[in-house]
Design a protein around this motif. Sequence first.
Motif, PDB file in Angstrom:
ATOM      1  N   SER A 158       0.809  -1.220   0.000  1.00 39.54           N
ATOM      2  CA  SER A 158       0.000   0.000   0.000  1.00 39.54           C
ATOM      3  C   SER A 158       0.841   1.269   0.000  1.00 39.54           C
ATOM      4  O   SER A 158       0.368   2.324  -0.413  1.00 39.54           O
ATOM      5  N   SER A 174      -0.314  -7.798  -0.867  1.00 41.83           N
ATOM      6  CA  SER A 174      -0.750  -6.673  -1.671  1.00 41.83           C
ATOM      7  C   SER A 174      -2.251  -6.483  -1.522  1.00 41.83           C
ATOM      8  O   SER A 174      -3.020  -7.403  -1.814  1.00 41.83           O
ATOM      9  N   ARG A 296     -11.123   1.083   2.873  1.00 41.59           N
ATOM     10  CA  ARG A 296     -10.239   1.012   1.702  1.00 41.59           C
ATOM     11  C   ARG A 296     -10.763  -0.080   0.779  1.00 41.59           C
ATOM     12  O   ARG A 296     -10.965  -1.220   1.215  1.00 41.59           O
ATOM     13  N   HIS A 336      -4.701   3.739   0.585  1.00 40.00           N
ATOM     14  CA  HIS A 336      -4.457   3.624   2.025  1.00 40.00           C
ATOM     15  C   HIS A 336      -3.941   4.925   2.628  1.00 40.00           C
ATOM     16  O   HIS A 336      -4.051   5.128   3.833  1.00 40.00           O
ATOM     17  N   ARG A 381      -8.056  -6.190   8.021  1.00 40.61           N
ATOM     18  CA  ARG A 381      -7.778  -6.427   6.602  1.00 40.61           C
ATOM     19  C   ARG A 381      -8.270  -7.807   6.176  1.00 40.61           C
ATOM     20  O   ARG A 381      -8.033  -8.803   6.861  1.00 40.61           O
TER      21      ARG A 381
END
Length: 485
Positions: A158, A174, A296, A336, A381
Amino acid sequence: MLAHQRAPLFTAYDERHDTMTDRTHHRATDPGGEALRELAHRITGSLFTPDDEHFAAEAAGFNLLSTHRPALIVAAASATDVQAAVAFAAEHGLAVGVMATGHQPFPAEDGFLLVTTRAMRSVRIDVDRSVARVAAGATWAEVVKPAQAVGLAPINGSSPTVGVVGFTLGGGHSPFLGRSLGWAADHVVSIEVVTADGELRRVTAASDPDLFWALRGGRSNFGVVTELEIELFPLTSFYGGGIYFAAEDVEAVLRTFPEVVRDAPDDFTCSVALMNVPPIPEVPELFRGRFLAHLRVVGLGSDEETEKLIAPFRAIGPGLLDSVGRHPYGAFAAVHADPAHAAPYEERSALLSDLPSEAVDRLVAGARREAGGPITVLELRQLGGALARTPEGAAPIAAREAGFSVWGATIGPPEVIEAGYAALATVLAELAPWSTGLLFANFTDRKAGAASVFSREELERLRWLKRQHDPGNLFRVHNHNIAPR
């Protein structure tokens, strides 16, 4: 660059850092000024001793909390410089550490030889083979730009300022291509590395499958990597960006997150960062001093497909700022919006096997409690997809078993960092029932060791390979050290 030596310049390795009884090393010896002059003559880069004016600046990385105190720094300009540095360290019994950008926190170390690679920045794109040859000090910004010029993209992170080698050989997640293609470490073509014997080797899956496997996860435990060849993929744009939600919408965002990602396709990635934005002038007034949720989003499918997936988030209400749209891949850093300037910070993380409603309840409770507190950012995440697959010859990456990662950081003065570190421990402890028990190597605090980032079977194999390639544990600082078996 080479200052007059002040004895004792070199000190023996402090064994209080060693938690493994079979760890081996040679006692350091003071090589004297003549040996230093000879080393300076052999390299084309720069040699720094603690008396030099620029020594502290060269030893500093992006994380200003990592205050290393090496006995000597070789600012390498080439692989030959790295060979000279490693041979010198081996001859004089000095441990070797390596640093490019210095984003990840590692324990402060004294009395070792630090090889900095930030001067080694070359990037060459081989269009016919769809690979990039990346020197040890290059950052993602320096790879993405020339790759995009020919319509290709790497499996990058990011942040544009993070070093490619450390990111990739730590696994490399990624938020753009990870779920569709997997870990960056699984897409390494070749590795150029200086091993403990001072030799420069080009290692591939065919030439030395064991060392190739070990480097893609073990990083600087097995040598100083001077160049990587990494795969590139045809991609020039994505549909995504960020939506910032105000404090009153944080709970709704957290509860919507698992619903959106549960059955999401592999070409979609989503994360949520809870942020206590500091009240400082550098921050836009819209965010200054506020508690926010930063959604995001990255979609590699059509605009319509991605919009359909994020519709539940849009139903929460308009955000404070919404940048979701079609963007050129070269604009990846805006998703990000990671910090671009060096700062002191500490981080903690966990890998979660699942995210059931009870875990979300605990995250919500933690968010309420920590609003306005010392934690700067707490990110949830999404993993899974290709990240959960194990291709043939897969690199040792503990995060394959996880569906989600939780990572947090605190930026600021020592008293704030200490409070934030403790608060993060509380949040992560509440999620312990769903923890895999291991950590992702790129997302660890400075106290984590090799047993925290590798499975027992992987660590045992790595220790055997360490015995073959570095039996004296020359490469024992500035990494999750693997002791020889």
